[in-house]
Design an enzyme around this catalytic site. Structure first.
Site, PDB file in Angstrom:
ATOM      1  CB  THR A 133      -6.931  -6.234   9.604  1.00 29.27           C
ATOM      2  OG1 THR A 133      -7.329  -7.437   8.952  1.00 29.27           O
ATOM      3  CG2 THR A 133      -7.299  -5.056   8.724  1.00 29.27           C
ATOM      4  CG  HIS A 149      -5.498  -6.225  -0.003  1.00 29.27           C
ATOM      5  ND1 HIS A 149      -6.635  -6.344   0.768  1.00 29.27           N
ATOM      6  CD2 HIS A 149      -5.672  -7.047  -1.078  1.00 29.27           C
ATOM      7  CE1 HIS A 149      -7.467  -7.193   0.170  1.00 29.27           C
ATOM      8  NE2 HIS A 149      -6.911  -7.620  -0.954  1.00 29.27           N
ATOM      9  CG  ASN A 163      -3.602  -2.473   6.751  1.00 30.53           C
ATOM     10  OD1 ASN A 163      -3.501  -2.022   5.613  1.00 30.53           O
ATOM     11  ND2 ASN A 163      -4.518  -3.363   7.078  1.00 30.53           N
ATOM     12  CE1 TYR A 222      -9.253  -3.186   0.225  1.00 28.29           C
ATOM     13  CE2 TYR A 222      -8.448  -1.197  -0.842  1.00 28.29           C
ATOM     14  CZ  TYR A 222      -8.222  -2.341  -0.090  1.00 28.29           C
ATOM     15  OH  TYR A 222      -6.953  -2.649   0.324  1.00 28.29           O
ATOM     16  CD  GLU A 234      -8.622  -9.433  -3.417  1.00 27.11           C
ATOM     17  OE1 GLU A 234      -9.442  -9.112  -2.551  1.00 27.11           O
ATOM     18  OE2 GLU A 234      -7.418  -9.684  -3.166  1.00 27.11           O
ATOM     19  NE  ARG A 294      -2.206  -5.934   7.075  1.00 27.14           N
ATOM     20  CZ  ARG A 294      -3.194  -6.723   6.677  1.00 27.14           C
ATOM     21  NH1 ARG A 294      -3.522  -7.782   7.411  1.00 27.14           N
ATOM     22  NH2 ARG A 294      -3.844  -6.481   5.563  1.00 27.14           N
ATOM     23  CE  LYS A 321      -3.902  -2.240   2.332  1.00 31.53           C
ATOM     24  NZ  LYS A 321      -4.933  -2.067   3.371  1.00 31.53           N
ATOM     25  CG  PHE A 372     -13.303   0.825   7.152  1.00 31.39           C
ATOM     26  CD1 PHE A 372     -12.846   0.300   5.952  1.00 31.39           C
ATOM     27  CD2 PHE A 372     -13.956  -0.018   8.044  1.00 31.39           C
ATOM     28  CE1 PHE A 372     -13.027  -1.037   5.634  1.00 31.39           C
ATOM     29  CE2 PHE A 372     -14.149  -1.364   7.735  1.00 31.39           C
ATOM     30  CZ  PHE A 372     -13.688  -1.870   6.515  1.00 31.39           C
ATOM     31  NE  ARG A 401      -6.479 -14.294   5.591  1.00 35.16           N
ATOM     32  CZ  ARG A 401      -7.010 -13.073   5.618  1.00 35.16           C
ATOM     33  NH1 ARG A 401      -6.829 -12.253   4.606  1.00 35.16           N
ATOM     34  NH2 ARG A 401      -7.710 -12.677   6.653  1.00 35.16           N
TER      35      ARG A 401
END
Ligand code: CMP
Length: 141
Positions: free
Chosen positions: A91, A115, A112, A49, A126, A102, A9, A57, A85
Site C-alpha cells: 500500500t 486500488h 498510491n 471506502y 466491490e 506502486r 486512481k 486518513f 495484489r
C-alpha cells in the site's frame, strides 16, 4: 478462475499511466472483462471506502479520490485477487517491491496509483458496487 476489482486512481490517470498499468495486468495473465472511466462524487467515494470511515486518513482519501477521474476495471484470471495484489505491491509505495505498480508509478501512501480488492469476498462486493451484471463481458475467445 477469479474476478477482482481494480481502480486506477486520479494520480495515475492524471500522469497518463492507464495503458502502462493495464499492460502489467495483461502481461501477467489477467483479462479486462469490464472497464469504465468515471469521476467519483464525494458520496460514492465515501460509500466505496466505508470500511475505512473511522480511520484518520478517511477524509483525505475521499478528497483525493474525487480530485479527478478514475479508471475502474473488472479483472479475471487464475488467482486474480492475489495476482493483482502482487502486481500492485505494498500500500505504501516506499515499501513496495521494485517492479510493482506502486513502486513504479506512485510516491506516497495517500496517492498510491491503484486500488485492488483484498479478498474474494470483497472483490464480489466491490465489483457489484461499480458494475451491473450486463456490463461484464465474458471472454468468448
Ligand atoms: P487502498 O488500497 O485504495 O485502500 C485504502 C487507501 O487509503 C489505501 O489504498 C491508501 O491509499 C490510503 N491510505 C492512507 N493512509 C493509509 C494507511 N495508514 N493505511 C492504509 N491505507 C492508507
Amino acid at each position: 478462475m477469479e474476478r477482482t476489482l481494480s481502480i486506477i486512481k486520479p494520480d495515475a490517470v492524471g500522469k497518463n499511466h492507464i495503458g502502462d498499468i493495464i499492460q502489467r495486468f495483461e502481461k501477467n495473465g489477467l483479462k479486462v472483462i469490464s472497464a469504465k472511466m468515471m469521476h467519483l462524487s464525494k458520496s460514492q467515494a465515501e460509500k466505496f471506502y466505508e470500511v475505512h470511515k473511522a480511520r484518520p486518513f478517511f477524509k483525505d482519501l475521499v478528497s483525493f479520490m474525487t480530485t479527478g477521474p478514475v479508471f475502474v476495471m473488472v479483472l479475471e484470471g487464475n488467482n486474480a485477487v492475489q495476482v493483482n495484489r502482487d502486481l500492485m505491491g505494498a500500500t505504501d509505495p516506499s515499501k513496495a517491491e521494485k517492479g510493482t505498480i506502486r513502486a513504479d508509478f506512485a510516491k506516497t501512501i495517500d496517492e498510491n496509483a491503484v486500488h485492488g480488492s483484498d479478498s474474494l469476498e470483497n472483490a464480489k462486493k466491490e465489483i457489484e458496487f461499480f458494475f451491473s451484471g450486463n456490463e461484464i463481458c465474458e471472454r468468448t475467445r
